[in-house]
Design an enzyme around this catalytic site. Structure first.
Site, PDB file in Angstrom:
ATOM      1  N   ASP A 170      -1.048  83.008  19.096  1.00 19.86           N
ATOM      2  CA  ASP A 170      -0.863  81.979  20.104  1.00 19.86           C
ATOM      3  C   ASP A 170      -1.979  80.947  20.016  1.00 19.86           C
ATOM      4  O   ASP A 170      -2.575  80.753  18.961  1.00 19.86           O
ATOM      5  CB  ASP A 170      -0.805  82.619  21.498  1.00 19.86           C
ATOM      6  CG  ASP A 170       0.255  81.976  22.382  1.00 19.86           C
ATOM      7  OD1 ASP A 170       0.108  80.764  22.675  1.00 19.86           O
ATOM      8  OD2 ASP A 170       1.218  82.647  22.774  1.00 19.86           O
ATOM      9  N   HIS A 224      -1.268  77.950  26.809  1.00 30.30           N
ATOM     10  CA  HIS A 224      -0.120  78.780  26.453  1.00 30.30           C
ATOM     11  C   HIS A 224      -0.527  80.215  26.120  1.00 30.30           C
ATOM     12  O   HIS A 224       0.098  81.186  26.577  1.00 30.30           O
ATOM     13  CB  HIS A 224       0.585  78.120  25.266  1.00 30.30           C
ATOM     14  CG  HIS A 224       1.901  78.700  24.889  1.00 30.30           C
ATOM     15  ND1 HIS A 224       2.019  79.772  24.042  1.00 30.30           N
ATOM     16  CD2 HIS A 224       3.171  78.338  25.207  1.00 30.30           C
ATOM     17  CE1 HIS A 224       3.312  80.048  23.854  1.00 30.30           C
ATOM     18  NE2 HIS A 224       4.030  79.189  24.551  1.00 30.30           N
ATOM     19  N   SER A 548       9.039  81.417  25.303  1.00 29.45           N
ATOM     20  CA  SER A 548       7.641  81.821  25.129  1.00 29.45           C
ATOM     21  C   SER A 548       7.200  82.760  26.236  1.00 29.45           C
ATOM     22  O   SER A 548       6.379  83.647  26.030  1.00 29.45           O
ATOM     23  CB  SER A 548       6.725  80.591  25.140  1.00 29.45           C
ATOM     24  OG  SER A 548       6.708  79.940  23.907  1.00 29.45           O
TER      25      SER A 548
END
Length: 784
Positions: A170, A224, A548
Site C-alpha cells: 500500500d 490509503h 480497497s
C-alpha cells in the site's frame, strides 16, 4: 474497521472520505502533487527512449540458488556490459537494476531502451519481459455488522488473530497512530524475518515496514495505507470521534494480528516493479496473508506481474487477497481475476450519515452527508433549481440564501460546484446522484456549506417539486441533519462502483469471489494528511470508499481463519469464506445491487462474508499449485505455464490439462449449451468438520428469467464421511431446455446454487450457467 456502539443506536463514528476510482487510465484521487515519477534513466539516441521493464529469467545455477548476492549478479549479467555478451558498449551499472526478485518470481526490474531489451531477450535464461504499468489504488461499524463481538464468538475463539502476520502492499503507514500501538501485544512469531526501515519504529503490533518507492520513507502521505492496515488488523481505540458527529470504539477485523507494511505506492501511483518487489520481500519475511488494495485493467495472467507473483506466494502457502476494482457497474471490469487470488467486491453496511431533504410540501427524502450543521435545520430556505441540467458551474440568477439543487456526473460532487454555490451566496446545496449509481451514495467530507447527496430517483422528485408553477413560484426546502443512523435496511447492497465480472482473462471461472463492506468505511487516518478538499483539516480517522476498503475486511477474516487452522491452504481458506457467505441481507431478502434488483454472481460473488461461519465450514474445495498449473495449460498453454510458475522445465504433458469449468473451485460456472445438451463438471470436497458426517445435496436450479429453463443433477446425492480430511468427488450435470443456450438467440445467464447440508453445516456453492462461456476457441468442460 470496527465500531462498537457505546450508548444509543445512533452513537457511531462518522468521518470523511477519499474515493478511489479505478479507471482505464490509472489515476489516484489521493494525489496531492502532479509530479511525474522519474525512473532514473535518460534516453539513448541509438536505442530509443528508455523505460522500466520487469524481466523474468530462469534462476541461476543451483549452487548459488539461496544466495541473494548470486541472484543479483546473475540478474546484472543480463544487462549490456554485464558480462553476458549482451553486445552493449557501456559497462553495466548495478544501479540500473531497480529491484531484484527471488521470492515470488525469478527476475528483476531495470530501465532499458528497446535496443537493450532486445539484447537482454537474446540471453540464455531469459523468459519474458513486461513494460511496467502504473496502477491505481483501488471502519468503525463493519466488524459489528459482520457479527464480531469482543470477548466471545469468533474473536475469542481465534484469539483476535494473535500470532498471524498480515502484510499489506500500500501507500505506507502512520506508525504513530494509536491503532498500531504495541503495548500489551506479544512479540511476532519466531519465524518472522522482517524489520522496520528507519525512521519508522517497529513494535509488537507493527512488526515490519519497508519502502520500495523512491525516497525510502515508509510514512503515509496519502492515507490509503493507514486506512487499509487499520481495517485489516487495527487495535481497539476508545472514544473515536470526528466531524462532531458521533463517538464510539474502533478496531480492525483481526485486532490481535501483527502488521507489516510494504510501501509500494505514493501520491504518484503504484508502479508494478515496486509492487512486485514488495510481494517478493513479504514472502521472504514470512507473512501469512497479503492484502493488495490496488490493481489495473485485465490482462492475460501470463502478462500480469501481480498474477504471476501471487502464484508464487500461493505456492508457498500465503493467501493473497485483492481488490476487484472500482469500475462498476459495467461488466467485464474486474481487476485481479486469477483463481489463485481471493477477489473482493464492495458492499454497504447498515449505517447512514443521514441528511434528509425536506420540501415545503412536507415530502422528505433521505440523503447522506458528512458536512452536517444541525443549526441549519431549524428553518426553511428558498429552493433553487434551474429547471434544466444544472451542474452549478456558474449562476446568472440570484441564489443568495437558497438551497441550490445541483446535478453531478461523478460519484463524488465536484468541489468546484460547492465553491460556485458558496460564492453565489447559496445557503446549502443538494447534489443529485449520477443515474447509474442508483441507491449508492459515496460520501466525502466537504467544507463551507451544509449539504446532502440524494439518489437520482429522489433527485427527480425534488426537481419535479421545484418545477411546479412558474419560475417565480415559491418553493422552499431545508436539510435535516440526523448525525448517524444504524440498523439501516436493506444492507448489505452491492456498491455501484464495485467492478463486475465475468472475468475477461478467464470467463470460465466465476469472479468476483466474495463481497465485504466497502462503502463509506471509517478507519484510521494519518493526522498529517488533510481530510477533504476546500479547507481540509487534520483528523485521526476518515471515511473512505472502494474495493480497497472491502479487501482488508476479508484479509482480517483470513487472518482469523489462519490462526485457527494454520495448516489450511490458501484455497481451503478461500473456500471456507465463499461457501459460508450470506446470500441474504438484514431484511431476509436476497442481496440487491445498486438498483435494488437481485444481485447476480458477477457483482456479489458467492455472497457477503460471514466470519462466524467461515471458521467452521464443514467441507472445503482444495486446490494446490499443481491443479492451477493444469488449468493454466488448458487456458494459455505451455509457454505461459513456465512463465507463471517460474519453472523452465515444466511441461503440460507432465502437469495435465484442466478446463476452467473443471477447476475445483467453490463456485460452479458451466457453459450453457443448446436445448437438451448436458454439461457435466466434477468437484471434490474435503471434510474439515466432524470425522463422521453425512451431507445431502439440495439444489436450487439455475433460473434466468427467460424462456430458458435448466435442470441440475448431482451424483451422488449424498456424501458420507468417516474420518477427518477425507475427500469425496461428485458430478454436477446441467441441462438447458427452451430457447436459450448456444445458438438460442442472445446471451443467457442462469443462476442457482448447490447446498451440501448436514446436521451442523450448510456448504453453499453458486451455480452459474452462461451461454457466452466456452466458445469454439475454448475447450469445453466435457473435453477436459
Amino acid at each position: 474497521m470496527a465500531h462498537m456502539m457505546t450508548s444509543s443506536p445512533t452513537a457511531c463514528v462518522v468521518l470523511a472520505l477519499a474515493f478511489v476510482l479505478l479507471a482505464v487510465t490509472p489515476t489516484l484521487c489521493y494525489v496531492t502533487d502532479g509530479a511525474t515519477r522519474r525512473r532514473g534513466a535518460s534516453t539513448s539516441r541509438r536505442h530509443g527512449e528508455a523505460r522500466t521493464y520487469i524481466v523474468l529469467v530462469e534462476p541461476p545455477d543451483a549452487d548459488g540458488d539461496d544466495d541473494e548476492a548470486a541472484h543479483r549478479r546473475w540478474h546484472e549479467s543480463f544487462l549490456p556490459g554485464g558480462g553476458g555478451g549482451g553486445g552493449g558498449e557501456e559497462r553495466a551499472s548495478p544501479t540500473r537494476i531497480r529491484h531484484s526478485y527471488t521470492g515470488v518470481v525469478s527476475g528483476f526490474a531495470a530501465t532499458l531502451t528497446r535496443g537493450e531489451l532486445a539484447a537482454v531477450s537474446r540471453r540464455r535464461g531469459f523468459v519474458r519481459a513486461f513494460p511496467e504499468r502504473r496502477l491505481p489504488l483501488l471502519t468503525t461499524r463493519s466488524p459489528g455488522f459482520l457479527g464480531l463481538t469482543p470477548e466471545r464468538g469468533v474473536w475469542k475463539a481465534a484469539g483476535y488473530g494473535e500470532g498471524v502476520v498480515v502484510g499489506l502492499l500500500d501507500t505506507g503507514i502512520d506508525a504513530a497512530h494509536p491503532s498500531f500501538r504495541g503495548e500489551g501485544m506479544p512479540p511476532p512469531p519466531a519465524r518472522w524475518k522482517g524489520a522496520c526501515t528507519p525512521p519508522a519504529r517497529c513494535n509488537n503490533k507493527l512488526v515490519g515496514a519497508a519502502s520500495f518507492v523512491y525516497g525510502n520513507e515508509t510514512g503515509d502521505e496519502v492515507g490509503h495505507g493507514t486506512h487499509t492496515a487499520a481495517t485489516a488488523a487495527g487495535r481497539f481505540v476508545d472514544g473515536v470521534s470526528a466531524f462532531g458527529l458521533a463517538a464510539g470504539n474502533a478496531s480492525g477485523m483481526a485486532p490481535g494480528a501483527h502488521l507489516a507494511m510494504y510501501k509500494v505506492c505514493n501520491g504518484q501511483g503504484c508502479f508494478e516493479s515496486d509492487v512486485l518487489a514488495g510481494m517478493d520481500a513479504a514472502v521472504k519475511d514470512g507473512v501469512d496473508v497479503l492484502s493488495i488494495s490496488l490493481g489495473g485493467p485485465s490482462l492475460p495472467f501470463d502478462k500480469d506481474p501481480i498474477a504471476i507473483s501471487a502464484f508464487g506466494a500461493m505456492s508457498k502457502g500465503i493467501a493473497v487477497v485483492c481488490a476487484g476494482g472500482n469500475s462498476g457497474p459495467t461488466h467485464f471490469t474486474l481487476s485481479n481475476e486469477a483463481p489463485w487470488m481471493l477477489t473482493v467486491a464492495a458492499g454497504s453496511v447498515d449505517r447512514s450519515f443521514r441528511a434528509t431533504v425536506r420540501l415545503g410540501d412536507g415530502e422528505a427524502f433521505d440523503g447522506e452527508s458528512l458536512s452536517q450543521d444541525k443549526r441549519f435545520s431549524s428553518k426553511e430556505y428558498p429552493l433553487y433549481y434551474s429547471q434544466g441540467t444544472n451542474y452549478c458551474d456558474f449562476f446568472d440568477v440570484n441564489v443568495t440564501g437558497a438551497v441550490v439543487v445541483c446535478d453531478t456526473e461523478t460519484p463524488l460532487p465536484p468541489t468546484s460546484s460547492i465553491n460556485a454555490v458558496k460564492e453565489a451566496g447559496g445557503a446549502g446545496v443538494v447534489f443529485i446522484n449520477e443515474a447509474d449509481f442508483g441507491y449508492t451514495i459515496v460520501v466525502e467530507k466537504y467544507y463551507g456549506l451544509p449539504m446532502s447527496q440524494v439518489t437520482a430517483g429522489d433527485g427527480a422528485k425534488i426537481m419535479g417539486y421545484a418545477a411546479v408553477g412558474s419560475p417565480a413560484a415559491s418553493h422552499n426546502a431545508t436539510i435535516v441533519f440526523n448525525s448517524t443512523v444504524v440498523g439501516v435496511k436493506p444492507a448489505p447492497v452491492v456498491a455501484a462502483f464495485s467492478s463486475r465480472g465475468p472475468s475477461a482473462a478467464s470467463p470460465g471461472v466465476p469472479k468476483p469471489d466474495i463481497m465485504a463492506p466497502g462503502l463509506n468505511i471509517l478507519s484510521a487516518w494519518p493526522s498529517q494528511v488533510p481530510v477533504g478538499e476546500g479547507g481540509g483539516e487534520s483528523y485521526d480517522f476518515n471515511v473512505v470508499s472502494g474495493t480497497s476498503m472491502a479487501t482488508p475486511h476479508v484479509t482480517g477474516v483470513v487472518a482469523l481463519i489462519k490462526k485457527l487452522h494454520p495448516d489450511w491452504s490458501p484455497a481451503m481458506i478461500k473456500s471456507a469464506i465463499m461457501t459460508t457467505s450470506s446470500a441474504v441481507d438484514n431484511d431476509g431478502h436476497a442481496i440487491m445491487d445498486e438498483e435494488h434488483r437481485k444481485a447476480r454472481l458477477y457483482s456479489v460473488g458467492a455472497g457477503h462474508v460471514d466470519p462466524a461461519k467461515a471458521i467452521d465450514p464443514g467441507l472445503v474445495y482444495d486446490l494446490a499449485a499443481g491443479d492451477y498449473a493444469a488449468y493454466i495449460c488448458a487456458l494459455l498453454g505451455e509457454a505461459s505455464l513456465r512463465a507463471i510458475t517460474g519453472d523452465a522445465a515444466a511441461t503440460c504433458a507432465a502437469v495435465g490439462s484442466v478446463a476452467e469449468a473443471q477447476l475445483n473451485y467453490p463456485a460452479i460456472l458451466v457453459p450453457l449449451r443448446g436445448p437438451g445438451v448436458e454439461v457435466t463438471v466434477n468437484r471434490t470436497v474435503t471434510n474439515v468438520g466432524p470425522a463422521r458426517a453425512r451431507y445431502a445435496a439440495h439444489v436450487d436450479a439455475p433460473g434466468s428469467g427467460t424462456t430458458t429453463t435448466t435442470t441440475v443433477k448431482v451424483e451422488p446425492a449424498e456424501l458420507v464421511f468417516e474420518e477427518a480430511m477425507e475427500r469425496k468427488t461428485f458430478a454436477v450435470t446441467v441441462t438447458a431446455s427452451g430457447g436459450g443456450g448456444a445458438g438460442g438467440g442472445g446471451h443467457v445467464v442462469a443462476e442457482g446454487s448447490l447446498r451440501w447440508v448436514s446436521r451442523r453445516h450448510v456448504v453453499r456453492s453458486p451455480i452459474v450457467a452462461d451461454s457466452s462461456v466456452g466458445g469454439p476457441s475454448r475447450r469445453s468442460a466435457q473435453d477436459a
